[in-house]
Design a protein around this motif. Structure first.
Motif, PDB file in Angstrom:
ATOM      1  N   ASP A 269      -0.686  19.384  -9.830  1.00  0.00           N
ATOM      2  CA  ASP A 269       0.699  18.930  -9.648  1.00  0.00           C
ATOM      3  C   ASP A 269       1.001  17.752 -10.578  1.00  0.00           C
ATOM      4  OD1 ASP A 269       1.020  20.831  -7.696  1.00  0.00           O
ATOM      5  OD2 ASP A 269       0.755  19.450  -6.015  1.00  0.00           O
TER       6      ASP A 269
ATOM      7  N   GLU B 113       1.685  19.026 -14.092  1.00  0.00           N
ATOM      8  CA  GLU B 113       3.043  19.574 -14.212  1.00  0.00           C
ATOM      9  C   GLU B 113       4.081  18.454 -14.240  1.00  0.00           C
ATOM     10  OE1 GLU B 113       3.511  22.347 -11.056  1.00  0.00           O
ATOM     11  OE2 GLU B 113       1.916  23.682 -11.774  1.00  0.00           O
TER      12      GLU B 113
ATOM     13  N   GLN C  36       3.892  16.710 -17.656  1.00  0.00           N
ATOM     14  CA  GLN C  36       4.413  17.611 -18.684  1.00  0.00           C
ATOM     15  C   GLN C  36       5.935  17.664 -18.651  1.00  0.00           C
ATOM     16  OE1 GLN C  36       2.164  21.181 -17.726  1.00  0.00           O
ATOM     17  NE2 GLN C  36       0.801  20.878 -19.482  1.00  0.00           N
ATOM     18  N   SER C  37       6.497  17.585 -17.462  1.00  0.00           N
ATOM     19  CA  SER C  37       7.962  17.593 -17.350  1.00  0.00           C
ATOM     20  C   SER C  37       8.563  16.326 -17.949  1.00  0.00           C
ATOM     21  CB  SER C  37       8.378  17.735 -15.882  1.00  0.00           C
ATOM     22  OG  SER C  37       8.017  16.579 -15.125  1.00  0.00           O
TER      23      SER C  37
END
Length: 262
Positions: free
Chosen positions: A32, A35, A38-39
């Motif tokens: 998590d 992610e 990366q966002s």
């Protein structure tokens, strides 16, 4: 009436189940995090903190290959130092010196530079002990991600030898014990190292760390002073001796303040 043994056993069962649940959840937590970072990077490609978090997250899930491919290591000295460590964990020993040179050139005042140079020396001195170097790299990665038991196991496998990797393994083992709050083990490890390798270039560093343990962990100022003063006497021109002098100056200043208060 409830059976006491049943209550006690149930208590321990709940603890075990809770611990197991936490351990099982860790991979998902780091996935998590990946992610999430990366966002952020997608919106702000030069967000240094996000790249740092991404790098750490990949290390924690054991994806060294992908961590190695991260390209924004030039955003800061800590990212560049992180990239050097990733290359070390990936056993890319021959490519590391170039990045150490880059760190020294771009960030000459970086607090990570001494560790990077130390790593460069280790790699240069241990070409004939490549298998041991790989074990040391694995132990260091385990230490970084908090897998202390496996890190200790590997370090103990190395310190019984008499090569250069053995010397570095001693200092890593001491850091692991300190991270586990096992201060007596830290002291014993450093004492053993100093006795076994009196001529090692790591000896001053080991003795400085020993002085810090007495000063900061045990609050034994007198013992810390003795260790640091002996370090300065025996290795007057070493970098740890420079830090030892600075630390002694702080001790003296604080001592004078306490005397005035009394």
């Amino acid at each position: 009436m409830l059976n006491v043994n049943f209550i006690v056993n149930s208590k321990y069962l709940l603890i075990i189940l809770f611990t197991f649940t936490i351990l099982m959840a860790q991979p998902q937590i780091f996935q998590d995090s990946i992610e999430y970072y990366q966002s952020i990077i997608k919106k702000a490609p030069n967000n240094e903190s996000a790249w740092f978090g991404l790098q750490k997250s990949f290390l924690h899930i054991g994806d060294i290959k992908f961590a190695q491919q991260l390209t924004k290591y030039d955003l800061s000295d800590r990212l560049l130092w992180g990239h050097i460590r990733v290359l070390f964990y990936a056993h890319q020993f021959d490519t590391i010196p170039r990045f150490i040179t880059e760190l020294a050139t771009k960030f000459p005042k970086s607090p990570y530079l001494n560790d990077a140079l130390e790593l460069g020396i280790l790699i240069t001195e241990t070409k004939s002990s490549d298998a041991d170097l790989k074990i040391y790299a694995r132990a260091h990665l385990d230490y970084e991600i908090g897998d202390y038991d496996n890190a200790i196991k590997d370090c103990k496998q190395l310190i019984v030898k008499t090569n250069k990797v053995s010397e570095y393994a001693y200092l890593l083992l001491e850091r692991i014990y300190r991270a586990k709050k096992e201060i007596n083990q830290s002291i014993a490890t450093l004492d053993e190292f100093v006795q076994r390798f009196p001529e090692s270039h790591l000896n001053p560093k080991a003795r400085y760390e020993l002085g810090l343990i007495y000063l900061e962990s045990l609050k034994d100022t007198a013992r810390a002073r003795t260790v640091l003063e002996d370090l300065i006497t025996d290795f007057p021109f070493s970098i740890p001796a420079f830090f030892a002098r600075a630390k002694l100056a702080i001790i003296d200043t604080e001592g004078k303040k306490e005397s005035k208060i009394k």
